[in-house]
Scaffold this motif. Structure first.
Motif, PDB file in Angstrom:
ATOM      1  N   GLY A  89       0.826  -1.197   0.000  1.00 25.16           N
ATOM      2  CA  GLY A  89       0.000   0.000   0.000  1.00 25.16           C
ATOM      3  C   GLY A  89       0.860   1.247   0.000  1.00 25.16           C
ATOM      4  O   GLY A  89       1.990   1.241  -0.494  1.00 25.16           O
ATOM      5  N   PRO A  90       0.355   2.320   0.569  1.00 25.55           N
ATOM      6  CA  PRO A  90       1.149   3.550   0.591  1.00 25.55           C
ATOM      7  C   PRO A  90       2.394   3.382   1.449  1.00 25.55           C
ATOM      8  O   PRO A  90       2.288   2.969   2.613  1.00 25.55           O
ATOM      9  N   LEU A  96      -2.266   8.266  -0.390  1.00 31.00           N
ATOM     10  CA  LEU A  96      -2.956   7.879  -1.617  1.00 31.00           C
ATOM     11  C   LEU A  96      -4.451   8.039  -1.412  1.00 31.00           C
ATOM     12  O   LEU A  96      -4.930   7.919  -0.286  1.00 31.00           O
ATOM     13  N   MET A 112       7.600   3.467  -3.922  1.00 29.18           N
ATOM     14  CA  MET A 112       6.448   2.591  -4.117  1.00 29.18           C
ATOM     15  C   MET A 112       6.889   1.185  -4.493  1.00 29.18           C
ATOM     16  O   MET A 112       6.387   0.179  -3.959  1.00 29.18           O
ATOM     17  N   ASN A 116       6.320  -2.196  -2.207  1.00 27.64           N
ATOM     18  CA  ASN A 116       5.311  -3.126  -2.707  1.00 27.64           C
ATOM     19  C   ASN A 116       5.857  -4.263  -3.554  1.00 27.64           C
ATOM     20  O   ASN A 116       5.132  -5.239  -3.793  1.00 27.64           O
ATOM     21  N   ASN A 154      -3.257   6.323  -8.867  1.00 29.20           N
ATOM     22  CA  ASN A 154      -2.273   5.444  -8.217  1.00 29.20           C
ATOM     23  C   ASN A 154      -1.494   4.600  -9.227  1.00 29.20           C
ATOM     24  O   ASN A 154      -1.244   3.413  -9.017  1.00 29.20           O
ATOM     25  N   ASP A 156       1.599   4.383 -10.036  1.00 35.18           N
ATOM     26  CA  ASP A 156       2.834   3.750  -9.566  1.00 35.18           C
ATOM     27  C   ASP A 156       2.526   2.517  -8.711  1.00 35.18           C
ATOM     28  O   ASP A 156       3.179   1.476  -8.827  1.00 35.18           O
ATOM     29  N   TYR A 157       1.521   2.618  -7.867  1.00 33.85           N
ATOM     30  CA  TYR A 157       1.096   1.472  -7.055  1.00 33.85           C
ATOM     31  C   TYR A 157       0.593   0.339  -7.940  1.00 33.85           C
ATOM     32  O   TYR A 157       0.956  -0.830  -7.750  1.00 33.85           O
ATOM     33  N   ASN A 158      -0.234   0.672  -8.921  1.00 29.47           N
ATOM     34  CA  ASN A 158      -0.781  -0.345  -9.814  1.00 29.47           C
ATOM     35  C   ASN A 158       0.331  -1.088 -10.548  1.00 29.47           C
ATOM     36  O   ASN A 158       0.281  -2.315 -10.703  1.00 29.47           O
ATOM     37  N   LYS A 161       2.146  -3.548  -8.246  1.00 27.00           N
ATOM     38  CA  LYS A 161       1.361  -4.756  -7.998  1.00 27.00           C
ATOM     39  C   LYS A 161       1.287  -5.645  -9.240  1.00 27.00           C
ATOM     40  O   LYS A 161       1.250  -6.884  -9.130  1.00 27.00           O
ATOM     41  N   TRP A 194      -5.792   2.224   5.522  1.00 24.33           N
ATOM     42  CA  TRP A 194      -5.555   2.982   4.292  1.00 24.33           C
ATOM     43  C   TRP A 194      -6.749   3.890   4.001  1.00 24.33           C
ATOM     44  O   TRP A 194      -6.598   5.037   3.596  1.00 24.33           O
TER      45      TRP A 194
END
Length: 268
Positions: A89-90, A96, A112, A116, A154, A156-158, A161, A194
């Motif tokens: 997560g963040p 986020l 990130m 992650n 999001n 960068d998060y996507n 993952k 979150w």
């Protein structure tokens, strides 16, 4: 149903709250011994204390930390059977959602991916020899529905993952014959810190749309994300799937991705 987890040893990261806490509680109830990993403990985690639980305070952004955690599991309980990579997560100090590709900087992207993806790589690298010594076991990586349904929010998060999903598939191919199963669980929006903490996702979205935190979690977010059930996921619902996946009852399940997402993913 007996999940046949009695006496097995698990490491659970991000274990102090949310999904990780629910996983820790569930594995303990099934008779497993758990090394619960988080930066600091919480009253909820402390309430689970007993002979089957060891809390390890660790910052998984430290490249040495995952190896130290695995070594502690072997020291305390004699080996390792299960690794649940839930922390994600963040990253610490990050809020986020971000609403555009242009929002995150290079440093944001690096942080990130460090939290992650790279921390998971290091944890698995440390865990595999210990799991092999026990004749095999199970690794579950907690991903996200956003890995398969990318959007500008999001980004960068996507992407991190999505990398985790690819890693999981590769590991499942390499280690299945040696008795290690590797799967992902991909939650949708889960009612965790979150979302619920002050300054969290619910507050950020509330500021964008001109409403309050509870309305976001109860109405705005489910509608915005087109959740079929009309509500956010409960952490225990994710934990139950993880517990089944790490169980010998899932002996033929590897390289799979399980959505626990209130109907967030629509594609076949």
């Amino acid at each position: 149903m007996d999940l046949q987890l009695s006496g097995r040893v698990a490491v659970v990261t991000g274990a102090s709250k949310g999904i990780g806490l629910a996983v820790t509680r569930t594995l303990l109830a099934e008779g497993a011994r758990v090394v619960a990993v988080s930066r600091k403990s919480t009253p909820e985690l402390d309430a689970l204390s007993g002979t089957g639980l060891v809390h390890v305070a660790a910052d998984l952004m430290d490249p040495e930390a995952p190896g130290q955690v695995v070594a502690r599991a072997v020291e305390e309980f004699g080996g390792l059977d299960i690794l649940v990579n839930n922390a994600g997560g963040p990253p610490p100090g990050t809020a986020l959602p971000r609403f555009s590709f242009l929002a995150p900087t290079d440093d944001d992207w690096r942080t990130m991916f460090e939290f992650n993806l790279f921390s998971v790589v290091r944890a698995i690298r440390a865990a595999i020899p210990a799991i092999l010594q026990r004749g095999g076991g199970s690794i579950v990586n907690v991903s996200s529905g956003s890995a398969r349904l990318p959007a500008p929010m999001n980004v960068d998060y996507n992407a991190a993952k999505a990398g985790l999903n690819n890693l999981t598939k590769a590991l499942s191919e390499e280690y299945a014959a040696q008795g290690i199963r590797v799967n992902t669980v991909s939650p949708g929006p889960v009612r965790t810190a979150w979302w619920t903490e002050e300054g969290g996702a619910a507050d950020i979205i509330a500021a964008q749309v001109g409403t309050d935190r509870d309305t976001v979690m109860n109405t705005v977010a489910p509608e915005m994300m087109k959740l079929s059930t009309g509500r956010l996921v409960d952490p225990q619902e994710v934990a139950d799937v993880i517990a089944l996946l790490v169980s010998p009852r899932s002996a033929s399940t590897t390289g799979a991705d399980f959505a626990v997402d209130s109907g967030f993913l629509k594609q076949v």
